[in-house]
Design an enzyme around this catalytic site. Sequence first.
Site, PDB file in Angstrom:
ATOM      1  N   ARG A  71       0.817  -1.211   0.000  1.00 41.23           N
ATOM      2  CA  ARG A  71       0.000   0.000   0.000  1.00 41.23           C
ATOM      3  C   ARG A  71       0.857   1.271   0.000  1.00 41.23           C
ATOM      4  NH1 ARG A  71      -3.543  -0.450   4.629  1.00 41.23           N
ATOM      5  NH2 ARG A  71      -1.565  -0.020   5.655  1.00 41.23           N
ATOM      6  N   GLY A 102       0.690   7.067   6.875  1.00 44.06           N
ATOM      7  CA  GLY A 102      -0.299   5.996   6.938  1.00 44.06           C
ATOM      8  C   GLY A 102      -1.198   5.973   5.722  1.00 44.06           C
ATOM      9  N   LYS A 133      12.377   9.803  12.833  1.00 47.82           N
ATOM     10  CA  LYS A 133      11.124   9.062  12.681  1.00 47.82           C
ATOM     11  C   LYS A 133      10.852   8.180  13.904  1.00 47.82           C
ATOM     12  CE  LYS A 133       7.538   7.299  10.455  1.00 47.82           C
ATOM     13  NZ  LYS A 133       7.298   5.955  10.947  1.00 47.82           N
ATOM     14  N   ASN A 140       7.589   8.378  16.342  1.00 54.69           N
ATOM     15  CA  ASN A 140       6.701   7.293  16.725  1.00 54.69           C
ATOM     16  C   ASN A 140       6.636   7.122  18.235  1.00 54.69           C
ATOM     17  OD1 ASN A 140       6.697   6.945  13.939  1.00 54.69           O
ATOM     18  ND2 ASN A 140       6.496   4.725  14.094  1.00 54.69           N
ATOM     19  N   GLU A 170       4.243   9.590  19.276  1.00 48.17           N
ATOM     20  CA  GLU A 170       2.924   9.087  18.857  1.00 48.17           C
ATOM     21  C   GLU A 170       2.364   8.096  19.893  1.00 48.17           C
ATOM     22  OE1 GLU A 170       3.063   7.331  14.829  1.00 48.17           O
ATOM     23  OE2 GLU A 170       2.061   5.587  15.711  1.00 48.17           O
TER      24      GLU A 170
END
Lengths: 341, 341, 341, 341
Positions: free
Chosen positions: D10, D122, D188, D192, D195
């Site tokens: 994806r 995402g 990154k 996260n 996050e």
Amino acid sequence: MQLGMVGLGRMGANLVRRLIRDGHECVVYDVNAEAIKALEAEGATGAGTLAEFAAALRPPRTAWIMVPAGLTGQTVDAVAEHFAPDDVIIDGGNSYYRDDIHKAKELATKGIHYVDVGTSGGVFGLERGYCLMIGGEPEAVARLEPLFETIAPGVGAIPRTPGRDGEPVQAEKGYLYCGPNGAGHFVKMVHNGIEYGMMAAFAEGLAILDKANIGREALEHNAETAPLGDPQFYQYDFDTAAIAEVWRRGSVVSSWLLDLTAAALQEDPELAEFSGRVSDSGEGRWTVLAAVEEGVPAHVLTASLYERFSSRGESLFADKLLSAMRKQFGGHAEQHAPKAG
Amino acid sequence: MQLGMVGLGRMGANLVRRLIRDGHECVVYDVNAEAIKALEAEGATGAGTLAEFAAALRPPRTAWIMVPAGLTGQTVDAVAEHFAPDDVIIDGGNSYYRDDIHKAKELATKGIHYVDVGTSGGVFGLERGYCLMIGGEPEAVARLEPLFETIAPGVGAIPRTPGRDGEPVQAEKGYLYCGPNGAGHFVKMVHNGIEYGMMAAFAEGLAILDKANIGREALEHNAETAPLGDPQFYQYDFDTAAIAEVWRRGSVVSSWLLDLTAAALQEDPELAEFSGRVSDSGEGRWTVLAAVEEGVPAHVLTASLYERFSSRGESLFADKLLSAMRKQFGGHAEQHAPKAG
Amino acid sequence: MQLGMVGLGRMGANLVRRLIRDGHECVVYDVNAEAIKALEAEGATGAGTLAEFAAALRPPRTAWIMVPAGLTGQTVDAVAEHFAPDDVIIDGGNSYYRDDIHKAKELATKGIHYVDVGTSGGVFGLERGYCLMIGGEPEAVARLEPLFETIAPGVGAIPRTPGRDGEPVQAEKGYLYCGPNGAGHFVKMVHNGIEYGMMAAFAEGLAILDKANIGREALEHNAETAPLGDPQFYQYDFDTAAIAEVWRRGSVVSSWLLDLTAAALQEDPELAEFSGRVSDSGEGRWTVLAAVEEGVPAHVLTASLYERFSSRGESLFADKLLSAMRKQFGGHAEQHAPKAG
Amino acid sequence: MQLGMVGLGRMGANLVRRLIRDGHECVVYDVNAEAIKALEAEGATGAGTLAEFAAALRPPRTAWIMVPAGLTGQTVDAVAEHFAPDDVIIDGGNSYYRDDIHKAKELATKGIHYVDVGTSGGVFGLERGYCLMIGGEPEAVARLEPLFETIAPGVGAIPRTPGRDGEPVQAEKGYLYCGPNGAGHFVKMVHNGIEYGMMAAFAEGLAILDKANIGREALEHNAETAPLGDPQFYQYDFDTAAIAEVWRRGSVVSSWLLDLTAAALQEDPELAEFSGRVSDSGEGRWTVLAAVEEGVPAHVLTASLYERFSSRGESLFADKLLSAMRKQFGGHAEQHAPKAG
């Protein structure tokens, strides 16, 4: 000295036994007549009602209430109805110290003294003695010292703290007048908060040892679990029972809780009897409330409390929400392995 | 039995003393000639160089390395240069267990055995004995058992764990073979992780007691601090030294760390000597790394580590950023009271 | 619609401005006459006393109280003295929801309705609108809806949540009736608890970035700090202002707090203006109290609160005690570098 | 500009779509031929083997690797075999930044440039654009800027940070050169970590709201759960979906994660689809490892990671041990209610 005991569960009964053994006179009452009979056989005077109980005590009376937490308030009130000015009522349970403050004020209007006693010792207290943390008016407490001296462990074989000499003080004999009403239960509350933290330290540490063989497992590479960087470093099959045992001698973590941990792991290293639902009974929560209100950081004590909540499934809503967010932003489906526990 | 000790600091010297006392023969080396001389006076054989050291040991040799963590690797290498196949080198310091795994492989190429021994006991070990957690090849470790038996506390006066009977096993004598290389330091690492957690539990709990008189202060109503809901509940002036003392007998939190806490507070309840910068020396960090890699939750052990970081000012950038955000969204100016500590 | 505002600080004044702009009629009162004058110039009707204030309002009256937290209770009472049955008093500040429950009961005896409104928006609210969380009797609240509609941000440019269609509901317009008395402040309380947690997440993460060059420092090998295993992995000089900026677009952490963080770091990446003392103003504490009483684990929200306590030096006693214990068992002296911050 | 994409899941496929839309030329490869066909239909050039892939790219080549974390290393190696000096290989996945450092050194021996790109966005990235955090040699990265500009969200409608003016810089367009190799994935990784913390803040807060009706339950008075002090304060039936919605406008916690939370709760306020097993995929763990090694306190980020471990049953051993200890000292039997979840 004479003491009346209301509540003859394991704790109350054992207190009576320690007192009788040491020559004190005990009047006992419980809603369960069998419990009274059992202690009569050991030398106590039974009372069938609270009126009889009060009548059997010589003024100024002393009653020790040792009933389940939820019933303490009403039991104190019931006893107070039969008591007179200058009598003393002791709450020896795990009450919230704030309730002590309220209750002491109430009883003061009748001239009755209220004394709160935090009692630590568990099932071993009968032989080992109970550690007592005491709050109340100094005079009322002073009068009870012979009782406390019997119930507490006494100086015993424990080496003296450097710098302490001369006649041992109260604290060295295992009981302590901590301050005005509520002080005893406040100190006991924090004691239990610390207990939660220490228990969690052992539990977490031993869990890390228990899983030190994870490098042996062929971990699937999936999105659920980060792959282990270096499986070679997690190849140990530790004997947690033996490790707990070896730490009992000479190590920095030696402690009564470690002794109990060693005993539990010796009994069954798999702990198969347990499901992992860990109860909490008030003091841990109240300790955190106090930390927050005082503005004192208590990361460890609080985390140990929350771990207990989680062990009972109380993080389920939050966990579901995390999964739901992950699905929203990343399209991640939950892994379907059944939740352990 | 004969042992060579490299590194005669407090710990190494005391190990030698315990061994000599119990009839073992010790060859000693240190970069500091005075340290060698001192132990020669107590019966050890001094060696002026590592070559002499190796020559004075009868094959198969045993050397115990007890030098500061940063120097261990190179010291082991230097000793290995003078050693022969089947000799044993013991790392008795606080090395990272992963370094053990690497070092053992290196020495194996020369036929030398490497044994890692986590040693707990601190300044009290000379009298109390040292708790030993041991990793390495089983045969190499087995050969050393007479030494471990002397160094460890032995069975002593500590009551036996229920369920253990017959001849006491290793763990009951205070030393334990934990598994292959690195196992000893892994267990010692987690031991120290638990130690951090227990220490934090006591420190947080006693801090809550220490501030239980906050209701007495006339708290200004400002935007910095939430007003205390019920000042009446925080009116206690607790004697933390006496409280630590009373818990030593009969309570659930009784422990060696509590004994030390009682001693420290007896010495000075204000702890005026200390500024509150708390060091951490590796094991606490490595324990957290292991928890994270194993996927085991360790809230308490980790929080106790982070509290030490914070005590050294390591949260300053984050704290400033929080103040900056508050200013951005609410126009809140920082309160200007000097930061305590 | 007509509203009376008591308290013309930044927040109260801006609420009045938003209302006037949208055609509502405002009667304003403050202890500071200048504040009244300023708003009269913008179209409000000033009142010199609370009696005048009440007289200028047409029954059923509506008063919005927007004064500092410590003064809210007495201000509500003072207004109530001039109010009549069926009038409404709104507490728009950051009161403890439990006080709402008590106050609502009190005012109910006079027939006055009490409505608690948690108001979020800070200094940006005048333009952005205020998010309103509302508690009280449904009928009393319903009557006020035109006011809430003006004060709240409205639907605006924010994309609709998938699954919501038809006429936008209250929540989509930025205000919400949450339930009976206290519900508004309860929801606002938890909102702020979450805010603390989010702020801490950003602060901790950016602090990790800020220190990612630690491998460059020649770390002394001492007992205080564990040596860094692999200095090569910590050689980054990150531009935290640019990083906060880049995350504002397209990342998972994009948020209003990130916008503010980016602004703060853009202003001064060193944050030199701040000392790192972070205030907390009640809601964070009350959120933790609720978590504990409900038995819901809240590790993150609680840790973020405790970090604020620590930033103000509140862990000092605990830290000193840790140093004292380390000295007791290991003879470790504290490192003497001055505590940062 | 021309780019080769390896891995057409994806994420990879959507990157290709964004690039083609904006006029870039894409050569695509995947082990799954269907995935190649699908993108050929949208204008990409398919390659059946990596040799064909390399041949279809004009030197100096650029390949973007977007395959599952466990396969990245070997895929980079396989591509490198077909590449020549001055070609660039981009790792756009969630690799550990330390692997970047190693890999970049390896490839440098062949003259191939390695660029690590942390990619956030995402399932929404196709439309919203991806936030890019980039590490590598400055020259190699500079050459790729047209690609980054297309993939990133661009300046868009997001208000400019105060103090920024003139031509928007990289960060304002949604991509950022962060530093040498590993810098992109380091940033990154911390992204996260933050996050996780933010997600936990929302999850915990909403869980507290969800359980605010606990005062309605007739809590049994047992030893497992502390009795609720004041049931009257926990009588709220909150609509968590509406609350998440109202916070989206004007509140301090407004954020993309809140938008997603509102969407999830709107879909199903009971979250019945989820079991509460929350995955973690590496970055959260590595963030904690970095915090520990840097000596930076990260209570919140770490707790949010551990909560995920616990959600998967990883605290079971520790929990059982706590129950076992409680039984040892207090004779407490575990409560038998089935563990929720």
